[in-house]
Design an enzyme around this catalytic site. Structure first.
Site, PDB file in Angstrom:
ATOM      1  CG  ASP A 224      -1.836   1.182   1.290  1.00 21.83           C
ATOM      2  OD1 ASP A 224      -2.981   1.028   0.840  1.00 21.83           O
ATOM      3  OD2 ASP A 224      -1.422   2.261   1.746  1.00 21.83           O
TER       4      ASP A 224
ATOM      5  CE1 TYR B 129       0.950   7.819   2.469  1.00 25.42           C
ATOM      6  CE2 TYR B 129       1.290   5.532   1.851  1.00 25.42           C
ATOM      7  CZ  TYR B 129       0.519   6.511   2.467  1.00 25.42           C
ATOM      8  OH  TYR B 129      -0.661   6.160   3.071  1.00 25.42           O
TER       9      TYR B 129
ATOM     10  CE  LYS C  36      -3.550   4.749   0.575  1.00 21.69           C
ATOM     11  NZ  LYS C  36      -2.137   4.637   0.937  1.00 21.69           N
TER      12      LYS C  36
ATOM     13  CG  HIS D 130      -4.394   9.843   0.442  1.00 21.56           C
ATOM     14  ND1 HIS D 130      -3.075   9.688   0.110  1.00 21.56           N
ATOM     15  CD2 HIS D 130      -4.481   9.432   1.735  1.00 21.56           C
ATOM     16  CE1 HIS D 130      -2.409   9.219   1.142  1.00 21.56           C
ATOM     17  NE2 HIS D 130      -3.238   9.052   2.146  1.00 21.56           N
TER      18      HIS D 130
HETATM   19  P1  NDP Z   1       1.120   1.466  11.868  1.00 25.04           P
HETATM   20  O1  NDP Z   1      -0.034   1.389  12.793  1.00 25.04           O
HETATM   21  O2  NDP Z   1       1.355   0.404  10.875  1.00 25.04           O
HETATM   22  O3  NDP Z   1       2.375   1.650  12.809  1.00 25.04           O
HETATM   23  C1  NDP Z   1       3.670   1.778  12.323  1.00 25.04           C
HETATM   24  C2  NDP Z   1       4.575   1.984  13.548  1.00 25.04           C
HETATM   25  O4  NDP Z   1       4.585   0.792  14.336  1.00 25.04           O
HETATM   26  C3  NDP Z   1       5.990   2.282  13.155  1.00 25.04           C
HETATM   27  O5  NDP Z   1       6.486   3.195  14.113  1.00 25.04           O
HETATM   28  C4  NDP Z   1       6.693   0.912  13.283  1.00 25.04           C
HETATM   29  O6  NDP Z   1       8.050   1.133  13.610  1.00 25.04           O
HETATM   30  C5  NDP Z   1       5.931   0.293  14.441  1.00 25.04           C
HETATM   31  N1  NDP Z   1       5.834  -1.168  14.345  1.00 25.04           N
HETATM   32  C6  NDP Z   1       5.586  -1.924  13.245  1.00 25.04           C
HETATM   33  N2  NDP Z   1       5.578  -3.236  13.537  1.00 25.04           N
HETATM   34  C7  NDP Z   1       5.817  -3.327  14.862  1.00 25.04           C
HETATM   35  C8  NDP Z   1       5.933  -4.429  15.760  1.00 25.04           C
HETATM   36  N3  NDP Z   1       5.791  -5.681  15.347  1.00 25.04           N
HETATM   37  N4  NDP Z   1       6.193  -4.158  17.059  1.00 25.04           N
HETATM   38  C9  NDP Z   1       6.339  -2.880  17.492  1.00 25.04           C
HETATM   39  N5  NDP Z   1       6.232  -1.806  16.695  1.00 25.04           N
HETATM   40  C10 NDP Z   1       5.976  -2.025  15.381  1.00 25.04           C
HETATM   41  O7  NDP Z   1       1.035   2.909  11.140  1.00 25.04           O
HETATM   42  P2  NDP Z   1       1.012   3.411   9.640  1.00 25.04           P
HETATM   43  O8  NDP Z   1       0.636   4.828   9.696  1.00 25.04           O
HETATM   44  O9  NDP Z   1       2.261   3.105   8.931  1.00 25.04           O
HETATM   45  O10 NDP Z   1      -0.183   2.590   8.985  1.00 25.04           O
HETATM   46  C11 NDP Z   1       0.004   1.483   8.113  1.00 25.04           C
HETATM   47  C12 NDP Z   1      -0.215   1.890   6.685  1.00 25.04           C
HETATM   48  O11 NDP Z   1      -1.511   2.464   6.507  1.00 25.04           O
HETATM   49  C13 NDP Z   1       0.720   2.995   6.191  1.00 25.04           C
HETATM   50  O12 NDP Z   1       2.034   2.585   5.993  1.00 25.04           O
HETATM   51  C14 NDP Z   1      -0.005   3.415   4.936  1.00 25.04           C
HETATM   52  O13 NDP Z   1       0.196   2.472   3.905  1.00 25.04           O
HETATM   53  C15 NDP Z   1      -1.458   3.395   5.429  1.00 25.04           C
HETATM   54  N6  NDP Z   1      -1.904   4.723   5.914  1.00 25.04           N
HETATM   55  C16 NDP Z   1      -2.904   5.351   5.203  1.00 25.04           C
HETATM   56  C17 NDP Z   1      -3.367   6.570   5.572  1.00 25.04           C
HETATM   57  C18 NDP Z   1      -4.447   7.207   4.804  1.00 25.04           C
HETATM   58  O14 NDP Z   1      -4.747   8.391   5.038  1.00 25.04           O
HETATM   59  N7  NDP Z   1      -5.070   6.518   3.885  1.00 25.04           N
HETATM   60  C19 NDP Z   1      -2.806   7.295   6.741  1.00 25.04           C
HETATM   61  C20 NDP Z   1      -1.773   6.556   7.432  1.00 25.04           C
HETATM   62  C21 NDP Z   1      -1.364   5.314   7.026  1.00 25.04           C
HETATM   63  P3  NDP Z   1       9.296   0.528  12.739  1.00 25.04           P
HETATM   64  O15 NDP Z   1       9.126   0.950  11.313  1.00 25.04           O
HETATM   65  O16 NDP Z   1      10.489   1.138  13.397  1.00 25.04           O
HETATM   66  O17 NDP Z   1       9.220  -0.949  12.921  1.00 25.04           O
END
Ligand code: NDP
Length: 275
Positions: free
Chosen positions: A45, A50, A75, A108
């Site tokens: 995604d 991004y 998006k 988006h």
């Molecule tokens: P997430 O809820 O996926 O959280 C990501 C965070 O959690 C990062 O800091 C990561 O750190 C940490 N993390 C990941 N795996 C673990 C684990 N197993 N244990 C502990 N910590 C963990 O947030 P996102 O905002 O990234 O949401 C996921 C996806 O949703 C995005 O990447 C994007 O594709 C989408 N999105 C869409 C939006 C929209 O408006 N449509 C808005 C926001 C997101 P680290 O990288 O250091 O592991």
């Protein structure tokens, strides 16, 4: 590891678990997506905003995985809304991804103040007809925004991608979407790390009981509710961990305990005002 497929209202199927690449620096994206594909992820995604579509495309090309085995979402960003600009924005995303089609193209944010999402949706309908966006959907749409599309356009969105995690579950949007055959994708499934979700005693004790990590328990909660998730991580060990959520099951009571954590606490933007 077989990731379940969710069937969408247009007949296409989407892997229920993928990788999100929001806040993955362009310089790191090719490595992260390549590692995810090696681990077994087949659903990525991304979004124009991004700034890493090109690097996602490079990882796809380098993987040698047949295109039909991959599920790629991107998006259309807010300033590309409108009949005149949306088509061009789509073409440029495809160019950056170096793909001939995407599996899913999303608006988006609704940006109600711009009042362009209905005419933008008309463009997405044409893109779907052209075969270059297999499925079309929206993101951050609340009931009123979805209702306008239902009233004023022809194609019901296949998906609404919304902020959804234990503190903010958006039950009314989710129920409305489901009633109209719109699948829900949970963005920020781990709360984006913005509150100590993975340290909450309810989650930690369930994780201990299953010999799983708190993140795996939260992802499993999403999966058992039927939502589609794509947690983001740049760390290989967490990519492995987040993918390993299909060998255990939460009980009805455990599901309910996590659902009971709802706080109405949005951690991201407000769809009514984000512009
Ligand atoms: P997430 O809820 O996926 O959280 C990501 C965070 O959690 C990062 O800091 C990561 O750190 C940490 N993390 C990941 N795996 C673990 C684990 N197993 N244990 C502990 N910590 C963990 O947030 P996102 O905002 O990234 O949401 C996921 C996806 O949703 C995005 O990447 C994007 O594709 C989408 N999105 C869409 C939006 C929209 O408006 N449509 C808005 C926001 C997101 P680290 O990288 O250091 O592991």
């Amino acid at each position: 590891m077989t990731v379940p497929l969710i069937r969408l209202n247009d007949g296409a199927s989407i892997p229920q678990l993928g990788l999100g690449v929001f806040r993955v620096d362009a310089g790191e994206t090719e490595r992260v997506v390549s590692e995810a594909l090696e681990i077994g992820y087949r659903h990525i995604d991304t979004a124009k905003i991004y700034g890493n579509e090109e690097e996602v495309g490079r990882a796809i090309a380098a993987s040698g995985i047949p295109r039909d085995e991959l599920y790629i979402t991107t998006k259309l960003y807010n300033d590309d809304q409108g009949r005149a600009t949306a088509r061009d924005a789509f073409e440029r995303s495809l160019d950056r991804l170096d793909l001939e089609r995407v599996d899913l193209y999303l608006i988006h944010w609704p940006c109600p103040a711009r009042d362009l999402y209905v005419e933008t949706w008309r463009v997405l309908e044409q893109l779907q007809q052209s075969g270059r966006a297999t499925s079309i959907g929206v993101s951050n749409f609340l009931e009123a925004h979805l209702q306008r599309l239902l009233d004023e356009t022809d194609v019901v969105p296949a998906i609404d991608q919304i902020e959804l995690h234990p503190y903010h579950q958006q039950p009314s949007v989710t129920a409305f979407a489901r009633a109209h055959g719109i699948a829900i994708e949970s963005w920020g499934p781990l709360g984006q790390g913005k509150y100590p979700l993975l340290e909450l005693p309810e989650i930690v004790s369930i994780a201990r009981a299953h010999g799983k990590s708190p993140a795996q328990v939260v992802l499993r909660w999403h999966i058992q509710q039927g939502t589609i998730v794509f947690p983001k991580s740049t760390r290989r060990e967490r990519l492995v961990e987040n993918f390993d959520v299909f060998d255990f099951e939460l009980s009805v009571e455990e599901q309910a305990a996590i659902t009971g954590l709802e706080r109405g606490g949005r951690v991201g933007g407000d769809p009514n005002t984000a512009s």
